[in-house]
Scaffold this motif. Structure first.
Motif, mmCIF file in Angstrom:
data_model
loop_
_atom_site.group_PDB
_atom_site.id
_atom_site.type_symbol
_atom_site.label_atom_id
_atom_site.label_comp_id
_atom_site.label_asym_id
_atom_site.label_seq_id
_atom_site.Cartn_x
_atom_site.Cartn_y
_atom_site.Cartn_z
ATOM 1 N N ASP A 345 78.409 19.611 58.250
ATOM 2 C CA ASP A 345 79.257 19.543 57.057
ATOM 3 C C ASP A 345 79.285 20.962 56.494
ATOM 4 N N ARG A 346 80.443 21.612 56.533
ATOM 5 C CA ARG A 346 80.458 23.049 56.278
ATOM 6 C C ARG A 346 81.655 23.458 55.424
ATOM 7 N N TYR A 347 81.431 24.565 54.709
ATOM 8 C CA TYR A 347 82.446 25.166 53.848
ATOM 9 C C TYR A 347 82.616 26.627 54.244
ATOM 10 N N LEU A 348 83.823 27.138 54.031
ATOM 11 C CA LEU A 348 84.084 28.561 54.224
ATOM 12 C C LEU A 348 84.837 29.080 53.006
ATOM 13 N N LEU A 349 84.152 29.891 52.195
ATOM 14 C CA LEU A 349 84.763 30.563 51.051
ATOM 15 C C LEU A 349 85.195 31.950 51.504
ATOM 16 N N THR A 350 86.478 32.259 51.316
ATOM 17 C CA THR A 350 87.015 33.542 51.779
ATOM 18 C C THR A 350 87.552 34.351 50.613
ATOM 19 N N TYR A 351 87.105 35.603 50.533
ATOM 20 C CA TYR A 351 87.680 36.580 49.607
ATOM 21 C C TYR A 351 88.816 37.289 50.349
ATOM 22 N N VAL A 352 90.038 36.977 49.972
ATOM 23 C CA VAL A 352 91.188 37.535 50.668
ATOM 24 C C VAL A 352 91.236 39.048 50.457
ATOM 25 N N ASN A 353 91.356 39.773 51.559
ATOM 26 C CA ASN A 353 91.431 41.243 51.598
ATOM 27 C C ASN A 353 90.092 41.935 51.374
ATOM 28 N N ALA A 354 89.011 41.182 51.238
ATOM 29 C CA ALA A 354 87.684 41.815 51.156
ATOM 30 C C ALA A 354 87.200 42.157 52.557
#
Length: 444
Positions: A345-354
């Motif tokens: 059970d997994r999540y991916l938080l992405t900072y766009v352009n980081a």
């Protein structure tokens, strides 16, 4: 007589000058500690779970020794000697602050690299909101009852145990005991060959877990006695720390990783013990570690994991990445790990352009001095993002994730979000402030 009057006036002026200098010193100290913006302090637009919790925070340094470990940096013809591996750790914990004592600490760190003549080590200090050697707040003060959950933090290559103080202090204030590791031969002060990092990250994590369990036993002669519940542990890793954390959680390394390691370590096959095919690997997986947070984990683009290895990850995991990561990679790196961990059970938080630096403290003031190498600043900075804002967002989401899984708090609403924050506002964020973020969620 006139001479005595002049002498008295001189003494009075000296005393007044001394008092003035002392006042200026006190004022300067206040401005650089209690009034200054320190790592982890809140910006006005910080999300809902970013603020510190109800506990005051203490901090202590411990010296540990992992005996009889393979010294892969001195391998000859595939054979490695052994050595007693020293590990310094920093521990933050809920604490009792005496009246009149400020909850402030000065951390000592260095810029530069131990093995790079072009980047000599430069000592510097920075502040934090904790009290050194404070008395622990008894675990009975924990609303959930019993001892506090444990959080183990593993830095990048190079890095240090003080790289994420904005997060370690914040979690301790919310009722966790947090221990951050100085991975020997992988810090700014003692940076050495890469094979040590490749082999020892997961081994260091597991050793520190056992040591915290030992020191936290109710009958232990230690400040941690009865304070920490190692049976309820989270593992947080950044970059190479994420590489090791994935392995600890069940993602066995590939045959390609073993070959790569052997090429760097004079024929050593020691990494074989951390692969799925090794008989002892599955036995080493520790059920006390319930969840993982991996910031920008390194290795996927180098073939460190294959599909079978990633399938070994079965526990809840939060991945945090920059969409332009040029160290660990995104599409074929961190996002590929997230997609390949099909049994978690997994999540991916992405900072766009980081890029890669989505985990550490903001660049320290020492990196801004004229003549300081640009690389020292860029080791912390994010070109397209405010690092303090990243810190606040990380505090929010790590609090939600650990609170949900280690404390059973009703925080799922902060993680169950529309994929693109530009399309719809996110729970826990002030209006117009969740822009530039993405959240993915997948179940087994």
């Amino acid at each position: 007589m006139a001479h005595h009057r002049v002498a008295n006036q001189v003494r009075i002026l000296k005393n007044r000058l001394l008092m003035l200098l002392m006042s200026v010193s006190v004022l300067a100290q206040a401005q650089t500690t209690s009034d200054a913006f320190l790592p982890g302090d809140l910006l006005p637009d910080a999300p809902e779970l970013a603020p510190r919790g109800r506990f005051a925070v203490g901090v202590r340094t411990l010296k540990l020794v992992h005996k009889a470990q393979l010294d892969v940096l001195h391998t000859k013809d595939g054979t490695s000697p052994t050595y007693d591996r020293p590990l310094t750790v920093e521990v933050w914990y809920p604490a009792l602050i005496p009246a009149g004592k400020a909850q402030l600490v000065t951390y000592e760190e260095v810029l530069g690299r131990a093995n790079d003549p072009k980047r000599p080590l430069v000592p510097f200090t920075f502040g934090g909101r904790a009290l050194r050697e404070a008395e622990p707040d008894p675990a009975g003060g924990n609303p959930a009852g019993g001892a506090y959950p444990l959080v183990i933090v593993s830095h990048g290559y190079p890095g240090s145990r003080l790289l994420l103080t904005y997060l370690t202090e914040n979690l301790a204030s919310k009722g966790y005991v947090v221990v951050a590791i100085d991975h020997t031969e992988s810090t700014y002060r003692d940076l050495s060959g890469f094979p040590s990092t490749l082999l020892n990250r997961s081994l260091d994590d597991l050793f520190v877990l056992n040591e915290m369990a030992r020191l936290g036993a109710k009958n232990a002669n230690n400040f941690l006695a009865g304070l920490v519940n190692a049976d309820n542990t989270a593992l947080i890793g950044y970059s190479m720390g994420g590489y090791g954390a994935l392995n600890v959680m069940g993602a066995g390394y590939s045959a390609q990783a073993v070959k790569f390691f052997g090429q760097l370590a004079n024929g050593s096959t020691a990494l074989q013990t951390r692969t799925l095919s090794d008989p002892g690997f599955k036995a080493s997986l520790d059920s006390r570690i319930k969840v993982m947070v991996a910031f920008a984990p390194w290795g996927m683009e180098r073939g460190v994991w294959d599909a079978e290895g990633l399938a070994g990850l079965t526990r809840p995991s939060l991945f945090i990445a920059g969409s332009k990561d040029d160290v660990s990679g995104y599409e074929k790196g961190i996002k590929a790990i997230y997609e390949g961990a099909v049994n978690a059970d997994r999540y991916l938080l992405t900072y766009v352009n980081a890029r890669h630096n989505v985990a550490p403290n903001p660049p320290p003031a020492a990196t801004l001095k004229p003549g300081q190498p640009l690389d020292d600043y860029q080791h912390f900075s994010e070109p397209a993002w405010n690092e303090r804002r990243i810190n606040n967002i990380n505090q929010h989401f790590v609090t939600a994730f650990l609170g949900l899984h280690l404390k059973g708090l009703d925080y799922a609403k902060y993680l169950t979000l529309p994929e693109n924050a530009n399309d719809s506002p996110w729970n826990g964020f002030k209006p117009r402030t969740s822009v530039g973020l993405e959240m993915r969620h997948a179940k087994p």
